[in-house]
Enzyme design. Sequence first.
Site, PDB file in Angstrom:
ATOM      1  N   TYR A 149       0.820  -1.220   0.000  1.00 51.98           N
ATOM      2  CA  TYR A 149       0.000   0.000   0.000  1.00 51.98           C
ATOM      3  C   TYR A 149       0.849   1.263   0.000  1.00 51.98           C
ATOM      4  CZ  TYR A 149      -3.853  -3.106   1.305  1.00 51.98           C
ATOM      5  OH  TYR A 149      -4.781  -4.098   1.348  1.00 51.98           O
ATOM      6  N   ASP A 195     -10.806  -9.081   7.697  1.00 53.74           N
ATOM      7  CA  ASP A 195     -12.219  -8.966   7.297  1.00 53.74           C
ATOM      8  C   ASP A 195     -12.876 -10.343   7.270  1.00 53.74           C
ATOM      9  OD1 ASP A 195     -12.020  -6.225   6.951  1.00 53.74           O
ATOM     10  OD2 ASP A 195     -12.966  -6.225   4.971  1.00 53.74           O
TER      11      ASP A 195
HETATM   12 MG    MG Z   1     -10.406  -3.887   4.744  1.00 57.55          MG
END
Ligand code: MG
Length: 357
Positions: A142, A252
């Site tokens: 990222y 998640d």
């Molecule tokens: Mg996420």
Amino acid sequence: GGYKIAVLPGDGIGPEVVAEAVKVLGVVGKKFGHTFDLRYADFGGAAIDSSGSPFPPETEITCMNADAVLFGAVGGPKWDSLDPAIRPEKGLLALRKAAGAFANLRPAKLFPELADACYLRPDIVANGIDIMVVRELIGDVYFGEPSGIEVRDGERVGFSNMIYREHEIRRVARVAFETAMKRNKKLCSVDKANVLAVSRLWREVVTEVSKEYPEVELSYMYVDNAAMQLVRNPAAFDVIVTGNLFGDILSDEAAAITGSIGMLPSASVGGPDTPGLYEPVHGSAPDIAGQNLANPVATILSLAMLLRYSLGLAAEADAVEAAVADVLAAGYRTGDIFREGMKRVGCSEMGQLIADR
Ligand code: MG
Ligand code: NAI
């Protein structure tokens, strides 16, 4: 004296759920004899409206002078058309960066009372789910440079750089081992070392750090297998440590199998001299904001993490978590976790019930 806590209610349901966590904190203070010095600050859309910036300097000062930061959520349709550089969500990234919050702790715990809301088969759920994902938060693909889209040999090429320096791996590994020491002394490091060079370094450094924690049983797993095992046999996991990209996906997944987003807390921690950040996983939920419908449990459990990890108040954290379990066991449910035969309550009633216990 006392503990300094910066409180950033934010937008949408943020102020509603934070108010319930503050209610619970007040009771903890009385019962255990602590003084909590709460300092409210503008953040997100609310701060854009009052000062033009989602993370104004006064808010940054309030946060950096606190022992920990409790915040709700930011964002909403009102600010969606703004330039991305001054959107509410930018404030969140700026806050994490200012706090040097490199480790994101996301528990995925199935309350037995909510087992029938779980997506997995009952025989799998029977063994219980109680996992802590420790995700590296400010490195990896990222943030790795170079990245971009270029034309090469007449076609477009997109590239991102998965890169970790050893100090970045070492510090998040230490957080994971410390977390394992406070739990069941079992840690699984997840990577893709069979194909990625960066993962081979990850594994080497985690193995080196493990020498400092001889009591912790360390295992390794490839990320594709981990994704499968999380739904096949989640009881096999206790603490998981992994990089930013793999952790984004696995946390998640781990969280979703346990039920509603309204139940999921998180912590983001950095060095010893910076405040830990505690927030529910969910966003500002504009669809239910201002209607007393939000589930405050994610924020109340985030408060429990704040007590445990930033203030070292384990008995207090245990008491908050036990109160949540009691209220669920007694059949009280906000709309997101409601089922036939249960007692439906609103956000403020849920908070009050937990505070009362
Ligand atoms: Mg996420
Ligand atoms: P969201 O998490 O706000 O809502 C997703 C769905 O879950 C909605 O149907 C909502 O009603 C429900 N929900 C969320 N929290 C709940 C709770 N405590 N109790 C009951 N139901 C709950 O995600 P969404 O809709 O994608 O984003 C809405 C806004 O929040 C956007 O502006 C987004 O940028 C922002 N956001 C902010 C985050 C943060 O502050 N950390 C994280 C995620 C989104």
